[in-house]
Design an enzyme around this catalytic site. Structure first.
Site, PDB file in Angstrom:
ATOM      1  N   HIS A   9       1.674   4.337  -3.059  1.00  0.00           N
ATOM      2  CA  HIS A   9       1.700   5.805  -2.972  1.00  0.00           C
ATOM      3  C   HIS A   9       2.913   6.363  -3.714  1.00  0.00           C
ATOM      4  O   HIS A   9       2.826   7.384  -4.401  1.00  0.00           O
ATOM      5  CB  HIS A   9       1.762   6.247  -1.508  1.00  0.00           C
ATOM      6  CG  HIS A   9       0.451   6.174  -0.788  1.00  0.00           C
ATOM      7  ND1 HIS A   9      -0.723   6.674  -1.320  1.00  0.00           N
ATOM      8  CD2 HIS A   9       0.129   5.679   0.438  1.00  0.00           C
ATOM      9  CE1 HIS A   9      -1.711   6.478  -0.457  1.00  0.00           C
ATOM     10  NE2 HIS A   9      -1.219   5.876   0.614  1.00  0.00           N
ATOM     11  N   HIS A  36       0.840  -1.205   0.000  1.00  0.00           N
ATOM     12  CA  HIS A  36       0.000   0.000   0.000  1.00  0.00           C
ATOM     13  C   HIS A  36       0.876   1.257   0.000  1.00  0.00           C
ATOM     14  O   HIS A  36       0.653   2.179  -0.794  1.00  0.00           O
ATOM     15  CB  HIS A  36      -0.908  -0.023   1.240  1.00  0.00           C
ATOM     16  CG  HIS A  36      -1.619   1.268   1.507  1.00  0.00           C
ATOM     17  ND1 HIS A  36      -2.957   1.459   1.214  1.00  0.00           N
ATOM     18  CD2 HIS A  36      -1.184   2.433   2.052  1.00  0.00           C
ATOM     19  CE1 HIS A  36      -3.299   2.685   1.560  1.00  0.00           C
ATOM     20  NE2 HIS A  36      -2.250   3.289   2.081  1.00  0.00           N
ATOM     21  N   GLU A  37       1.869   1.293   0.877  1.00  0.00           N
ATOM     22  CA  GLU A  37       2.723   2.478   0.965  1.00  0.00           C
ATOM     23  C   GLU A  37       3.545   2.669  -0.309  1.00  0.00           C
ATOM     24  O   GLU A  37       3.738   3.803  -0.778  1.00  0.00           O
ATOM     25  CB  GLU A  37       3.651   2.370   2.181  1.00  0.00           C
ATOM     26  CG  GLU A  37       2.934   2.391   3.514  1.00  0.00           C
ATOM     27  CD  GLU A  37       2.052   3.610   3.685  1.00  0.00           C
ATOM     28  OE1 GLU A  37       2.410   4.679   3.162  1.00  0.00           O
ATOM     29  OE2 GLU A  37       0.993   3.497   4.330  1.00  0.00           O
ATOM     30  N   GLU A  82      -6.057   7.025  -0.910  1.00  0.00           N
ATOM     31  CA  GLU A  82      -5.949   5.893   0.013  1.00  0.00           C
ATOM     32  C   GLU A  82      -6.685   4.674  -0.552  1.00  0.00           C
ATOM     33  O   GLU A  82      -6.178   3.553  -0.500  1.00  0.00           O
ATOM     34  CB  GLU A  82      -6.516   6.261   1.384  1.00  0.00           C
ATOM     35  CG  GLU A  82      -5.696   7.292   2.151  1.00  0.00           C
ATOM     36  CD  GLU A  82      -4.277   6.832   2.414  1.00  0.00           C
ATOM     37  OE1 GLU A  82      -4.043   5.606   2.545  1.00  0.00           O
ATOM     38  OE2 GLU A  82      -3.385   7.702   2.485  1.00  0.00           O
TER      39      GLU A  82
END
Length: 305
Positions: free
Chosen positions: A146, A142-143, A220
Site C-alpha cells: 500500500h 501487503h501493508e 486491496e
C-alpha cells in the site's frame, strides 16, 4: 507507483486515474452548484474542502495512530517485528517505515502516511499473538505494498470530497429538522437554498462514496498480489487472511465497533460473524475473492509463469 521491487500494476494505475477523473468531475459540479445556489456558500464550501484535504493529507499518520492508540516501537522493544519488516525492505528495495503497535485484541494491521518517508506500518497485539512469522511477513508485505503504491495519499485525495459532502448533508439535515425547512415569508428563499444544498451534497456524497469504495476494493487485491509475488508465498498470505477473518468473528462486539471506523485502512475489515454487506459498499473484496486470486498466483508460481 514508487520505485521498488513490488510488481507493477497497470490495472491499479488505470483505475486510480479513472476514479480521480470522475471524482474531479463530481467535485467541479459540486462546487459549481454551490456557487449557483449562493456564491458565499460556494466560497465556504471550497475553503472547508481544502482545509479537510490539507489535514488529512499531511496528518493522516498522526491522526490514525492517535485514534488507534498506537505507539511507535524501536528494534529493541520489538526485535521480531522489526526483523520481519527489515526482510521485506531488503526484498522490495524500499525504505523502512516507522513501526508501531496498537494494544488491542482485534487481529489486524494497517499502513498510513502520505509517502514512503512518512509511512507508518502498525500491527495490533492481537495479530502478533495469532500469526506465525511467515504469515506475519505476508501481512506486512501487503501493508507495505500500500505504501509503495501510494494508496494512502490517493485514497485521502479521493475521499475528501465525500467527507465534505457528507458533513454538509448532515449539517443541512439537522438544521432543517430544527426548523430550517419551515421558515416563511422573507426566509422562504433560505429554506429553498438549504434544501438545494442538502440535495447537491447528498448526490455528491453518494457518487464519491461508490467510486472510492470500488477503488478501495481493487487496491486491496493489488496489495495482495504484490505481496504474494514479492514473498513468493501466496499460501502464507491466504492462511493469514483466513485465520484473521475467523478470529475477528470471535472478538467482542464492542471491540469491533471501536475498530470499524478504520476498516478502509485495515488488512481485513473488522466485521463480526454473520455480517453481510453489499459489494458496492464494502472497502474490501470478499474473502473468497481474495483467496481465489492468491490460489491463482500460487498456481502460476508453481508453473514458473
Amino acid at each position: 507507483m514508487a520505485r521498488t521491487r513490488y510488481a507493477s500494476d497497470r490495472g491499479l494505475t488505470s483505475r486510480m486515474l479513472v476514479t480521480m477523473f470522475l471524482l474531479g468531475l463530481v467535485y467541479v459540479a459540486f462546487v459549481t452548484a454551490f456557487f449557483v445556489i449562493s456564491p458565499r456558500l460556494g466560497v465556504i464550501g471550497l475553503v472547508v474542502a481544502l482545509v479537510f484535504l490539507f489535514v488529512q493529507y499531511f496528518f493522516s499518520d498522526k491522526i490514525t495512530k492517535f485514534a488507534m492508540h498506537a505507539r511507535e516501537v524501536s528494534p529493541e522493544e520489538a526485535p521480531e517485528l522489526h526483523g520481519v519488516i527489515d526482510r521485506i525492505c531488503a526484498m522490495s528495495d524500499a525504505p523502512k517505515p516507522r513501526v508501531a503497535i496498537a494494544d488491542t485484541d482485534v487481529p489486524n494491521a494497517f499502513a498510513t502516511g502520505r509517502n514512503q518517508k512518512n509511512a507508518v506500518v502498525c500491527v495490533t497485539t492481537g495479530l502478533l499473538r495469532r500469526l506465525d512469522p511467515v504469515e506475519l511477513e505476508g501481512v506486512l508485505a501487503h501493508e507495505m505494498a500500500h505504501v509503495a503504491h501510494r494508496d494512502v495519499a490517493v485514497m485521502t485525495i479521493a475521499s475528501f470530497l465525500g467527507i465534505c459532502a457528507g458533513l454538509l448533508t448532515r449539517i443541512g439535515l439537522e438544521f432543517g429538522l430544527w426548523g430550517g425547512f419551515n421558515r416563511r415569508n422573507n426566509d422562504n428563499n433560505a429554506a429553498v437554498m438549504l434544501m438545494a444544498v442538502v440535495a447537491v451534497s447528498a448526490v455528491a456524497y453518494a457518487i464519491s462514496f461508490l467510486l472510492t469504495r470500488a477503488l478501495s476494493r481493487y487496491r486491496e487485491l493489488s496489495a495482495d498480489r504484490a505481496a504474494a509475488l514479492l514473498t513468493g508465498r501466496p499460501s502464507a498470505l491466504a492462511s493469514a487472511l483466513t485465520k484473521v477473518t475467523g478470529e475477528i468473528a470471535r472478538i467482542p462486539t464492542d471491540d469491533l465497533r471501536a475498530a470499524q471506523p478504520f476498516n478502509a485502512f485495515f488488512f481485513t475489515p473488522a466485521f463480526g460473524k454473520g455480517f453481510s454487506v453489499s459489494q458496492l459498499f464494502s472497502t474490501h473484496p470478499t474473502l473468497d475473492k481474495r483467496l481465489e486470486q492468491l490460489n491463482k498466483i500460487s498456481g502460476e508460481l508453481s508453473r514458473g509463469v
